[in-house]
Design a protein around this motif. Sequence first.
Motif, short mmCIF file in Angstrom:
data_model
loop_
_atom_site.label_atom_id
_atom_site.label_comp_id
_atom_site.label_asym_id
_atom_site.label_seq_id
_atom_site.Cartn_x
_atom_site.Cartn_y
_atom_site.Cartn_z
N GLU A 98 0.81 -1.22 0.00
CA GLU A 98 0.00 0.00 0.00
C GLU A 98 0.85 1.27 0.00
OE1 GLU A 98 -3.20 0.19 -0.55
OE2 GLU A 98 -3.12 -1.98 -0.80
N THR A 99 2.02 1.19 0.64
CA THR A 99 2.90 2.37 0.66
C THR A 99 3.35 2.72 -0.75
OG1 THR A 99 3.69 1.81 2.87
CG2 THR A 99 5.05 3.31 1.57
N ALA A 100 3.76 1.70 -1.51
CA ALA A 100 4.21 1.94 -2.88
C ALA A 100 3.07 2.43 -3.75
CB ALA A 100 4.82 0.67 -3.46
N ARG A 101 1.89 1.84 -3.59
CA ARG A 101 0.76 2.24 -4.41
C ARG A 101 0.35 3.68 -4.12
NH1 ARG A 101 -1.99 -2.08 -6.66
NH2 ARG A 101 -4.00 -1.03 -6.50
N ALA A 102 0.36 4.05 -2.84
CA ALA A 102 0.04 5.43 -2.48
C ALA A 102 1.08 6.39 -3.03
CB ALA A 102 -0.06 5.56 -0.96
N ARG A 103 2.33 5.96 -2.99
CA ARG A 103 3.42 6.79 -3.50
C ARG A 103 3.26 6.99 -5.02
NH1 ARG A 103 7.74 3.96 -1.11
NH2 ARG A 103 7.86 2.66 -2.99
N LEU A 104 2.87 5.94 -5.71
CA LEU A 104 2.64 6.04 -7.15
C LEU A 104 1.48 6.98 -7.46
CD1 LEU A 104 3.28 2.33 -8.08
CD2 LEU A 104 4.28 4.27 -9.33
N ASP A 105 0.37 6.81 -6.76
CA ASP A 105 -0.78 7.69 -6.97
C ASP A 105 -0.39 9.14 -6.76
OD1 ASP A 105 -2.54 5.64 -7.60
OD2 ASP A 105 -3.40 5.50 -5.59
N SER A 106 0.31 9.39 -5.67
CA SER A 106 0.69 10.76 -5.33
C SER A 106 1.63 11.35 -6.39
CB SER A 106 1.38 10.77 -3.96
OG SER A 106 1.87 12.06 -3.65
N THR A 107 2.56 10.53 -6.85
CA THR A 107 3.54 11.01 -7.84
C THR A 107 2.88 11.33 -9.17
OG1 THR A 107 5.33 9.75 -6.80
CG2 THR A 107 5.61 10.37 -9.12
N LEU A 108 2.05 10.44 -9.65
CA LEU A 108 1.39 10.68 -10.94
C LEU A 108 0.46 11.88 -10.86
CD1 LEU A 108 0.55 7.01 -11.99
CD2 LEU A 108 2.37 8.46 -12.89
N ASN A 109 -0.28 11.97 -9.76
CA ASN A 109 -1.19 13.11 -9.58
C ASN A 109 -0.41 14.42 -9.52
OD1 ASN A 109 -3.89 14.22 -9.07
ND2 ASN A 109 -3.05 14.71 -7.06
N SER A 110 0.74 14.37 -8.84
CA SER A 110 1.57 15.58 -8.72
C SER A 110 2.09 16.04 -10.08
CB SER A 110 2.75 15.30 -7.78
OG SER A 110 3.63 16.39 -7.75
N MET A 111 2.41 15.09 -10.95
CA MET A 111 2.86 15.46 -12.29
C MET A 111 1.81 16.29 -13.03
SD MET A 111 4.70 12.03 -13.77
CE MET A 111 6.06 11.21 -12.92
N ILE A 112 0.56 15.94 -12.79
CA ILE A 112 -0.53 16.69 -13.44
C ILE A 112 -0.73 18.03 -12.75
CG2 ILE A 112 -2.94 16.60 -14.19
CD1 ILE A 112 -1.07 14.32 -15.27
N GLU A 113 -0.79 18.00 -11.42
CA GLU A 113 -1.07 19.21 -10.65
C GLU A 113 -0.01 20.29 -10.88
OE1 GLU A 113 -3.76 19.89 -8.73
OE2 GLU A 113 -4.61 18.00 -9.48
N THR A 114 1.24 19.88 -11.04
CA THR A 114 2.32 20.85 -11.24
C THR A 114 2.51 21.23 -12.70
OG1 THR A 114 3.97 19.08 -11.40
CG2 THR A 114 3.56 20.00 -9.20
N GLY A 115 1.74 20.61 -13.59
CA GLY A 115 1.85 20.93 -15.00
C GLY A 115 3.04 20.31 -15.68
#
Length: 424
Positions: free
Chosen positions: A32-49
């Motif tokens: 779950e730690t890795a999956r949450a880290r992946l979700d956060s990273t991919l979402n951040s790529m979008i949020e930061t443009g």
Amino acid sequence: MKAIKYLFAIPLLYFLACSTPKEESGVVANNETARARLDSTLNSMIETGMVAGASALIFEKGKEAYFNAYGYADREGKVPMDRNTIAIIYSMTKPVTGAALMTLYDKGAFQLDEPLSKYAPEFADMKVFAGIDSVSGEMILEPLDRPITIRDITRHTAGFANNPNMPGLGDVLRAVDPANRENTLVQMAEKMGAIPLMFQPGTQWAYGPSVDVQAFLVERLSGMPYGEYVKKNVLDPLKMTETRYFVPEGDRSRMSAIYRRNEDGTLTQLPDSSAHSFNINHWALTPGGFGLTSTVDDYMRLAQMYVNEGTLDGAAILKPETVKLMATNHLDENIKERMWLPSKGQVGFGIDFAVRLRPPASADENHGIVGEFFWDGAASTLFWVDPANDLTAVLFVQIMPFAGQVHKKFRDAVYGPYVPENVK
């Protein structure tokens, strides 16, 4: 009597609990730690443009361990990035071509250290560019120290000219135009054979049209048009029905837009008419080094074939020893000139893949596991095969110019924080 029933029930429940197999956590699977880290990273790529849209698929031990998609395939059209989004994979075409070429190796059609000219006389009379004569203005040409070998075209050490802006040689490259889409592979090879090499074969690593020559060689050895051969011997057996050069009109609504990052960090969508032009028209050229489109699931089937040492779902594409050969470093340490390959990390190069030789030397380098092999594409797509963990990963974004930080962030999300070797 009830008390007696419960007395027997408690040990039974304990036995069942202890005997029920628990799924082990992997790098990503059940982590779950890795999956949450992946979700956060991919979402951040979008949020930061950083990117307009991103989708990622990871398999471990033959099973899906992670999938998610964020952002837009077409931001302006509000079309979400999705599992069935079709991406232009550019140089991730190369590992497909490598598979096609090595099916012929498995049949004994060639050996890696044979001269290319044995099968392709178009490359029999090559010369090496050594500068411009200051008096006559003519090119200075030198004879080859040794012929171009087939190994050279699989590891980018052939010396083919690749820079149209190179003084002297660039003028010839632009004039001959071997990569013109109207050329057949034979015409491409004939034109390439007329252009001097940039350096003596085997002395440098320089990314260029070598894999297009692989496609030509497949065509020459098989007696079949390259597009037909790769479909019959790689794509169809692997059920990669979405991986193709030409995208029919009914599927074009699923094609991702391509974005260019501006100097101020903003993204500009490239016109589809130009960004998609290679894939919405029929061209004579079927290049081995670029040109295919795919979906994350389709490309994952190629990655799974490689991690399974040549087979998938009963389809045998390559021999296990051939996959191991492809995933072995073929670059001698005395080849010091390596263009931008060192930016990929502690890697050498095999047959159409970078091959990780050592762990990252610092947190600034791309994360990865020794023995992995991988490649990427001009629009910042990425895949890798991690045999040590039986893990394969595919990341699709469509951003230019090439964005190495996208890969860095994704790899860190998969494997977690960097830990120096001496403190593990």
